[in-house]
Design a protein around this motif. Structure first.
Motif, PDB file in Angstrom:
ATOM      1  N   LEU A 317       0.827  -1.204   0.000  1.00  0.00           N
ATOM      2  CA  LEU A 317       0.000   0.000   0.000  1.00  0.00           C
ATOM      3  C   LEU A 317       0.864   1.259   0.000  1.00  0.00           C
ATOM      4  O   LEU A 317       0.602   2.212  -0.747  1.00  0.00           O
ATOM      5  N   GLN A 318       1.914   1.259   0.807  1.00  0.00           N
ATOM      6  CA  GLN A 318       2.789   2.431   0.887  1.00  0.00           C
ATOM      7  C   GLN A 318       3.519   2.673  -0.433  1.00  0.00           C
ATOM      8  O   GLN A 318       3.686   3.826  -0.857  1.00  0.00           O
ATOM      9  N   HIS A 319       3.957   1.599  -1.085  1.00  0.00           N
ATOM     10  CA  HIS A 319       4.640   1.753  -2.371  1.00  0.00           C
ATOM     11  C   HIS A 319       3.701   2.337  -3.433  1.00  0.00           C
ATOM     12  O   HIS A 319       4.058   3.274  -4.153  1.00  0.00           O
ATOM     13  N   LYS A 325      -0.344  10.119  -4.045  1.00  0.00           N
ATOM     14  CA  LYS A 325      -0.371  10.991  -2.863  1.00  0.00           C
ATOM     15  C   LYS A 325      -0.442  12.470  -3.213  1.00  0.00           C
ATOM     16  O   LYS A 325      -1.009  13.265  -2.451  1.00  0.00           O
ATOM     17  N   ASP A 326       0.116  12.868  -4.357  1.00  0.00           N
ATOM     18  CA  ASP A 326       0.102  14.286  -4.722  1.00  0.00           C
ATOM     19  C   ASP A 326      -1.236  14.728  -5.305  1.00  0.00           C
ATOM     20  O   ASP A 326      -1.547  15.923  -5.306  1.00  0.00           O
ATOM     21  N   GLU A 327      -2.017  13.772  -5.820  1.00  0.00           N
ATOM     22  CA  GLU A 327      -3.306  14.106  -6.434  1.00  0.00           C
ATOM     23  C   GLU A 327      -4.489  13.815  -5.522  1.00  0.00           C
ATOM     24  O   GLU A 327      -5.574  14.381  -5.707  1.00  0.00           O
ATOM     25  N   SER A 331     -10.180  13.265   1.730  1.00  0.00           N
ATOM     26  CA  SER A 331     -10.870  12.045   2.171  1.00  0.00           C
ATOM     27  C   SER A 331     -10.070  10.807   1.790  1.00  0.00           C
ATOM     28  O   SER A 331     -10.023   9.823   2.555  1.00  0.00           O
ATOM     29  N   GLU A 332      -9.425  10.836   0.628  1.00  0.00           N
ATOM     30  CA  GLU A 332      -8.604   9.698   0.195  1.00  0.00           C
ATOM     31  C   GLU A 332      -7.348   9.578   1.058  1.00  0.00           C
ATOM     32  O   GLU A 332      -6.919   8.464   1.394  1.00  0.00           O
ATOM     33  N   LYS A 333      -6.778  10.716   1.429  1.00  0.00           N
ATOM     34  CA  LYS A 333      -5.609  10.680   2.313  1.00  0.00           C
ATOM     35  C   LYS A 333      -5.985  10.115   3.683  1.00  0.00           C
ATOM     36  O   LYS A 333      -5.223   9.336   4.276  1.00  0.00           O
ATOM     37  N   THR A 337      -4.651   6.598   5.457  1.00  0.00           N
ATOM     38  CA  THR A 337      -4.116   6.514   6.825  1.00  0.00           C
ATOM     39  C   THR A 337      -4.796   5.394   7.603  1.00  0.00           C
ATOM     40  O   THR A 337      -4.135   4.610   8.299  1.00  0.00           O
ATOM     41  N   ARG A 338      -6.117   5.290   7.468  1.00  0.00           N
ATOM     42  CA  ARG A 338      -6.847   4.226   8.170  1.00  0.00           C
ATOM     43  C   ARG A 338      -6.421   2.847   7.673  1.00  0.00           C
ATOM     44  O   ARG A 338      -6.218   1.920   8.472  1.00  0.00           O
ATOM     45  N   LEU A 339      -6.287   2.707   6.352  1.00  0.00           N
ATOM     46  CA  LEU A 339      -5.884   1.414   5.798  1.00  0.00           C
ATOM     47  C   LEU A 339      -4.459   1.058   6.208  1.00  0.00           C
ATOM     48  O   LEU A 339      -4.145  -0.123   6.413  1.00  0.00           O
TER      49      LEU A 339
END
Length: 376
Positions: A317-319, A325-327, A331-333, A337-339
């Protein structure tokens, strides 16, 4: 652990009808460049596509069987869409009589038993699979009567909520394909509504000499995933067939390019299962044509056999988040974080799938994780 796709390919190989290094089905075929001319209805489905690759094939899998003996033919088109290839896989029979891996395996086992004991009883037993004997009249009706390439070709499965099935009308005389969409909700039958003309495909009659590693039913038109259970199975069968034939060859540059394509599609799935396997495959691919296709396949199998673990899922997920992340909006950010704190396979795969479609990220759209949503 063997999957249904593994068993299907093993059964086909036991029929001992394919040439080494060839496809397990439709082994004889040529690839052609093509120009695409879509009308507005076609652009609504396929987008602004101007070029394609067409593969015209014979269902035979070895050179010992002449084309004129085989009435099942294939006509597949890869539209070169800028985000992800769109593959339309057609054969000159309009439907597939099963929609489950179990029934497909059942009929292949029965064919295998018949080939070992060519008795009338074994032959009749083939048609008991899935009640196939009830469809004999319909099968005979649609079975191609000629062995040339001048046929209508069908996708068998439909796409999207509109249940569009694609039909390709190939005209060898002028190297032209007319493409149509037909609404048909039947999974294992063919009862289409009126055909909608989508445009034309103009084929260069000269073979390109290049090869598509395999046409993938999951490379569907944007927003129109294939319906039914078989497309996912076919995806894995085609991939398994490709890997098995690579194992039978001395790899050249063309083979390496295709294996690298598979790795690009599979790498995030592997990363979601094991950093160790990911690193080992990455080093293996660096060997170029000296890499072992068998070891490559074994490592992929090892990854597929593993269950998801939080640490690897979080790493994946982090990769992938780096692509968005820039777009991403707030709410998606927050969802990311929750995931990250509590990664769940289905939730993570759905999240990445939806982001890839929303932000039209080509590299991620082409991955197995997005095309299958992590299903295997």
């Amino acid at each position: 652990m063997k999957t249904a796709a593994d068993i299907i390919i093993e059964l086909i190989e036991k029929f001992d009808v394919h040439d080494a290094g060839s496809r397990r089905a439709h082994g004889k075929g040529e690839h052609h460049k093509a120009r695409v001319e879509l009308n507005e209805a076609g652009k609504d489905i396929f987008g602004e596509v101007e070029n394609a690759v067409v593969r015209l094939s014979n269902a035979a899998t070895n050179d010992k069987v002449p084309d004129w003996l085989v009435n099942i033919k294939g006509c597949s088109v890869r539209f070169n869409h800028p985000l992800r290839p769109i593959d339309i896989i057609g054969i000159n029979f309009p439907y597939f009589p099963f929609d489950s891996a179990a029934e497909t395996l059942d009929v292949l086992y029965r064919i295998h038993f018949y080939l070992e004991d060519k008795s009338a009883g074994r032959f009749m037993d083939i048609f008991r699979a899935g009640g196939l004997y009830r469809d004999l009249g319909k099968i005979l009706k649609w079975m191609p009567k000629s062995t040339d390439m001048d046929h209508l070709y069908y996708t068998a499965h439909s796409y999207g909520g509109e249940h569009y099935k694609m039909k390709l009308d190939y005209h060898p005389g002028n190297d032209r394909i007319e493409i149509y969409a037909e609404k048909d909700e039947h999974l294992i039958d063919y009862h289409p509504g009126p055909a909608v003309h989508l445009g034309s495909i103009l084929i260069n009659p000269h073979s390109t000499g290049k090869e598509v590693k395999y046409f993938d039913v999951l490379n569907a038109p944007p927003g129109m995933p294939p319906n039914g259970n078989l497309p996912l199975l076919r995806h894995y069968v085609y991939k398994r067939s490709f890997l098995r034939r690579m194992e039978e060859k001395l790899l050249d540059g063309k083979d390496l390019r295709m294996l690298e394509e598979v790795w690009a599609e599979e790498k995030y799935f592997v990363l979601s299962k094991s950093q160790r396997i990911y690193d080992e495959i990455r080093e293996l691919v660096k060997k170029g044509t000296d890499m072992s296709a068998t070891r490559f396949r074994e490592l992929l199998d090892e990854a597929y056999a593993l269950k998801y673990e939080e640490k690897h899922l979080r790493n994946y997920l982090q990769h992938v988040w780096g692509h968005f992340k820039d777009e991403a909006d707030e709410s998606e950010k927050a969802h990311y974080t929750r995931l990250s704190e509590h990664p769940d396979p289905e939730a993570v795969n759905t999240f990445i799938h939806d982001l890839a479609i929303k932000y039209k990220e080509p590299y991620i759209l082409r991955t197995t994780m997005v095309k299958t949503r992590g299903r295997s």
